[in-house]
Each structure stands twice: as structure tokens, then as C-alpha cells.
Design an enzyme around this catalytic site. Sequence first.
Site, PDB file in Angstrom:
ATOM      1  CD  GLN A   1      -3.069   0.969   2.112  1.00  0.00           C
ATOM      2  OE1 GLN A   1      -3.182   0.001   2.833  1.00  0.00           O
ATOM      3  NE2 GLN A   1      -3.897   1.989   2.160  1.00  0.00           N
ATOM      4  CG  PHE A   2       1.278   3.784  -3.611  1.00  0.00           C
ATOM      5  CD1 PHE A   2       1.213   5.160  -3.761  1.00  0.00           C
ATOM      6  CD2 PHE A   2       0.302   3.007  -4.213  1.00  0.00           C
ATOM      7  CE1 PHE A   2       0.195   5.747  -4.508  1.00  0.00           C
ATOM      8  CE2 PHE A   2      -0.713   3.570  -4.956  1.00  0.00           C
ATOM      9  CZ  PHE A   2      -0.774   4.949  -5.100  1.00  0.00           C
ATOM     10  CB  THR A   3      -2.041   5.335  -0.102  1.00  0.00           C
ATOM     11  OG1 THR A   3      -2.531   4.171   0.564  1.00  0.00           O
ATOM     12  CG2 THR A   3      -2.447   5.298  -1.571  1.00  0.00           C
TER      13      THR A   3
END
Length: 150
Positions: A78-80
Site C-alpha cells: 500500500q504505497f498510500t
Amino acid sequence: MKVVLQRVSKASVTINQKKVADIKQGILVLLGIVNEDTQEDINWLIRKIINLRIFNDEKGVMNLSLKDINGEIIVVSQFTLQASTKKGNRPSYIKAAKPDVAIPLYENFVTSLQKEIITKVQTGEFGADMKVELLNDGPVTIIIDSKNKD
């Protein structure tokens, strides 16, 4: 490397209407990676995750680890998690590692985790549009950043 850990009674990941991961009691790990992350960050986080005493003992006290309960685990990239929200209202993801850096680190994280625990480690798919369902138990949600070890 930053993780959000959620103690779950159950969790699953679906991609294109196909369930690719499904667990009962355990931990859902959301994993965010930056360019500076290394195997040292992976090793430190894995030790924390599998030994963190966030499961209830017979007295209802959070005194047991994932290893103690032989719990299951799902890891989702989850890059966010690496979003910066300091300026304006649109998050910036400039700190998040690009796929050429993030994918090998994500794969090393999963492989290293598999070597440390008995139960099968399930995953989402890096970069895919995933639908994550969970029943947060507690709720217990913990954020750990390997850059804040001190």
C-alpha cells in the site's frame, strides 16, 4: 518502511472478483515502502510483527503474539501509507518507492516473513486494484515505522 497492523478475526483480499487471500484470526499487514528501505528494515519489522503481544490471553489481556496463537497473516502492499499531507488537500506520494525498488523489497518482506512463521503467509498482488475486507478485532490497529526505531 511503514506498516499498519490490524488484528483481525477474519480478512480477505479480492482482485477482479476472485478471492486471492483469506484468513481467520491473525494480522492484516498494510505495507508502505520508500527508496531508503533495506533488508535491515524488513528484518526489524518482521521481528516486531510476529512478536508483538496484541492477542488476548485466557484472562483477556493482550499478552500473546502471532506466534503464540499460531495466527494467520495477509500482507498487502500500500504505497498510500507513504503519503505526505502537509501541503494542500491532495496527498503527495513522492516518498513512496517506485515499483523497480518496491517490488523486490515487498517480495523480500514476504519471503522473510514466510521463513519466520509456521502458518502460510498470504498476500495481495503488488500494484493491483484490490478489495480488502476485514473484521478488525478489538479494534486493534497499530502503526509501525522502521525509521522510528528509537
